[in-house]
Design a protein around this motif. Structure first.
Motif, PDB file in Angstrom:
ATOM      1  N   ARG A  11       0.872  -1.264   0.083  1.00 58.64           N
ATOM      2  CA  ARG A  11      -0.010   0.038   0.132  1.00 58.64           C
ATOM      3  C   ARG A  11       1.061   1.384   0.009  1.00 58.64           C
ATOM      4  O   ARG A  11       0.539   2.122  -0.648  1.00 58.64           O
ATOM      5  CB  ARG A  11      -0.816   0.068   1.163  1.00 58.64           C
ATOM      6  CG  ARG A  11      -2.060   1.137   1.290  1.00 58.64           C
ATOM      7  CD  ARG A  11      -2.893   0.807   2.468  1.00 58.64           C
ATOM      8  NE  ARG A  11      -3.780  -0.272   1.986  1.00 58.64           N
ATOM      9  CZ  ARG A  11      -5.112  -0.157   1.232  1.00 58.64           C
ATOM     10  NH1 ARG A  11      -5.585   0.977   0.726  1.00 58.64           N
ATOM     11  NH2 ARG A  11      -5.844  -1.218   1.053  1.00 58.64           N
ATOM     12  N   GLU A  15      -0.353   4.363  -2.724  1.00 62.82           N
ATOM     13  CA  GLU A  15      -1.028   5.408  -2.251  1.00 62.82           C
ATOM     14  C   GLU A  15      -0.544   6.615  -2.637  1.00 62.82           C
ATOM     15  O   GLU A  15      -1.193   7.672  -2.975  1.00 62.82           O
ATOM     16  CB  GLU A  15      -1.568   5.349  -0.881  1.00 62.82           C
ATOM     17  CG  GLU A  15      -2.508   4.008  -0.580  1.00 62.82           C
ATOM     18  CD  GLU A  15      -3.154   4.195   1.091  1.00 62.82           C
ATOM     19  OE1 GLU A  15      -2.368   4.691   1.812  1.00 62.82           O
ATOM     20  OE2 GLU A  15      -4.303   3.396   1.195  1.00 62.82           O
ATOM     21  N   THR A  42      -8.275   2.743  -4.231  1.00 62.57           N
ATOM     22  CA  THR A  42      -7.539   4.095  -3.625  1.00 62.57           C
ATOM     23  C   THR A  42      -7.736   5.095  -4.548  1.00 62.57           C
ATOM     24  O   THR A  42      -7.237   6.190  -4.055  1.00 62.57           O
ATOM     25  CB  THR A  42      -6.068   3.526  -3.039  1.00 62.57           C
ATOM     26  OG1 THR A  42      -5.553   3.516  -4.417  1.00 62.57           O
ATOM     27  CG2 THR A  42      -6.102   2.243  -2.592  1.00 62.57           C
ATOM     28  N   SER A 229      -7.981   9.840   1.379  1.00 62.18           N
ATOM     29  CA  SER A 229      -8.716   8.456   1.175  1.00 62.18           C
ATOM     30  C   SER A 229      -9.801   8.468   2.401  1.00 62.18           C
ATOM     31  O   SER A 229     -10.625   7.629   2.207  1.00 62.18           O
ATOM     32  CB  SER A 229      -7.522   7.325   1.384  1.00 62.18           C
ATOM     33  OG  SER A 229      -6.939   7.555   2.742  1.00 62.18           O
TER      34      SER A 229
END
Length: 421
Positions: A11, A15, A42, A229
C-alpha cells in the motif's frame, strides 16, 4: 500533460501515486494510474485506473504468509518472475492506449524506463524513500548501519541488482516487444542509453530526511504525497465506541509483515505486552501479520484509513513501512517502530533521531517484556509528543504533490523543446 503512472508493491508503494494522480487531475492534467487491481479502490473517481501487475500482487500476498525457507523462496521467485513478464506486456499495452507525454514509474514496476525510450518520452523514476540517488550522507537504506562517506556512496551499487537479476527478462522485453537494443546488465536505473540523468521524484519530507548536499539537480525531494482517502469514511460503531474510552489508546499493526506464518505468536506477543503496560489498542491484522482475539482493551481491525484513525489515537506502533511512517508523522503521534526488513530500520532510526519515539525494537527479536517497556516509554515521555507535534506542523507547511507537478511540467516542457514540438 498526460501522465502515465506505473507502480507496484504494498500500500505504501501505491497510495502516494494515487494521491499524485488525483492532484494532477485537479490541476487540469490527465493522469492514469496503473497498479494491481486490489488498489482500484484507492483511486479518486475522477482519475483513470488501469490494472497492471495483478498476478504479481497475488503471488506476493500469498508468499508473505507461506515463506518459511529457501525452498519456498525459490518457488516464490519463479512465480514472481512469471508475473513480471506479464506485467511488462501490460505496461506496454497500457502506454499505447494512454499515449502519455510523461511516464512516472516506481522501480518495482520494471518497465517504465524502457517503454518511455520506445515512445521517445521523458521518464521520471519515483519511490518514497531515498534509495536510488547515491550520497555520502547515508548508505542505501537497506543497510542497517552508517558507513564512511565514500563507502556510503558505493553502497548504492545495490541498485544494479534489478538489472543483474532481471536483465535477461528485461532485454527480451526490449528486443522482442519494444524492438530496442539490449541494455547493459550493469545499469543503475539512473542513466538513459544516451547518458542523460533520469529525473527522480522523492515523495518524502526534507524535515524527515534532510536533502543531502551532494544530491544532483535531477533528484527532487518534494514532500509527502498525501491523498484524501478517508474523506466521507464512516467507522463501524464498535470501533468508534472503543476509541471513545477513557484510557490511552494506541494503534498497533505490522502491515504486510506476515513472513513465516507466525501470526498467532505475534498476536500473543502483542497481547501480553498490552496487558503488562495497561494500554488499549486498535490492532491491525494487516496481510496476516498477526492474529489476536478482541477483549475489553484490544480491538482488532482489518483495514482502516490511517489518516482517519491516527488522528484519534495517542500513539502509533508499526513496522515502519514508508507510507505508515508518513501517516503517523503527519498525524503528530509519538511513534514506536518495530522493523522487520528492507528500509524499515532506516525509517525507525529517523523516527528516533527526530525525537518522535523510542529506539526501534526489531520485531523478530522482540519479547513481550521488551515491547511493554517500549510502550510504557512511548506513552509516558512527553518529549516524544512535543517533537511529534512540531514535526507535524512542519509537514503541514509542505505541498508535495504541487511541487511534483511543477517538476513534471518543466520536464515535459524541456522534452518538447528538445524534440522541436
Amino acid at each position: 500533460m498526460r501522465v502515465l503512472i506505473l507502480t507496484f508493491g504494498t500500500r505504501g508503494d501505491v497510495e502516494p501515486f494515487a494521491a499524485l494522480a488525483q492532484r494532477l487531475t485537479a490541476a487540469g492534467h490527465t493522469a492514469v494510474l496503473a497498479a494491481p487491481e486490489p488498489y482500484r479502490e484507492t483511486v479518486a473517481a475522477d482519475v483513470d485506473f488501469e490494472p497492471m501487475a495483478t498476478e504479481m500482487d497475488r503471488v506476493m500476498r500469498a508468499g508473505m504468509t507461506r515463506l518459511r525457507g529457501p525452498a519456498h523462496a525459490l518457488t516464490l521467485a519463479r512465480e514472481m518472475a512469471q508475473g513480471m513478464r506479464v506485467s511488462l506486456q501490460e505496461q506496454w499495452q497500457i502506454a499505447q492506449q494512454v499515449q502519455p507525454t510523461v511516464i512516472v514509474g516506481h522501480p518495482k514496476a520494471l518497465g517504465g524506463l524502457h517503454v518511455a525510450e520506445r515512445l521517445g518520452l521523458p521518464f521520471v523514476a519515483s519511490l518514497p524513500l531515498p534509495f536510488l540517488t547515491p550520497t555520502s550522507a547515508f548508505p542505501v537504506p537497506f543497510l542497517s548501519r552508517q558507513l564512511p562517506g565514500s563507502l556510503n556512496r558505493i553502497s548504492y551499487d545495490f541498485n544494479r541488482f534489478t538489472a543483474l537479476a532481471y536483465g535477461g527478462m528485461i532485454n527480451r522485453f526490449r528486443r522482442e516487444t519494444l524492438g530496442l537494443s539490449r541494455m547493459s546488465r550493469r545499469t543503475d536505473y539512473l542513466t538513459t542509453r544516451e547518458g542523460a540523468a533520469v529525473p527522480v521524484l522523492y515523495p518524502f519530507s526534507r524535515h524527515v530526511v534532510p536533502v543531502p548536499a551532494d544530491y544532483p539537480s535531477s533528484a527532487h525531494v518534494t514532500g509527502y504525497w498525501f491523498g484524501e482517502s478517508a474523506r466521507g469514511w464512516e467507522p463501524p460503531r464498535d470501533l468508534a465506541e472503543f476509541l471513545g474510552g477513557d484510557r490511552p489508546v494506541i494503534y498497533l499493526g505490522f502491515g504486510s509483515m506476515a513472513f513465516g506464518g507466525r501470526a498467532e505468536d505475534r498476536g500473543r506477543l502483542v497481547r501480553e505486552a498490552l496487558d503488562e503496560v495497561g494500554a488499549r489498542a486498535v490492532v491491525s491484522t494487516g496481510w496476516g501479520a498477526l492474529t489476536i482475539e478482541p477483549n475489553e482493551y484490544i480491538h482488532p481491525v482489518d483495514e482502516v484509513p490511517h489518516d482517519w484513525l491516527f488522528s484519534r489515537v495517542d500513539a502509533v506502533v508499526h513496522h515502519s513501512g514508508s507510507g505508515t511512517t508518513a501517516a503517523g508523522l503527519r498525524a503528530g503521534k509519538p511513534t514506536l517502530v518495530c522493523p522487520v526488513l528492507g528500509d524499515q530500520p532506516f525509517w525507525g532510526r529517523r523516527v528516533h533521531e527526530l525525537g518522535v519515539g523510542p529506539r526501534p525494537l526489531p520485531l523478530p527479536r522482540a519479547t513481550s517484556n521488551a515491547l511493554a517497556a517500549r510502550l510504557a516509554e512511548l506513552l509516558s515521555n512527553a518529549t516524544y509528543a512535543a517533537s511529534a507535534s512540531t514535526l507535524s506542523a512542519q509537514l503541514a507547511s509542505e505541498d508535495g504533490p504541487d511541487a511534483a507537478i511543477r517538476v513534471l511540467e518543466q520536464i515535459e516542457l524541456q522534452a518538447g523543446r528538445h524534440h522541436g514540438r
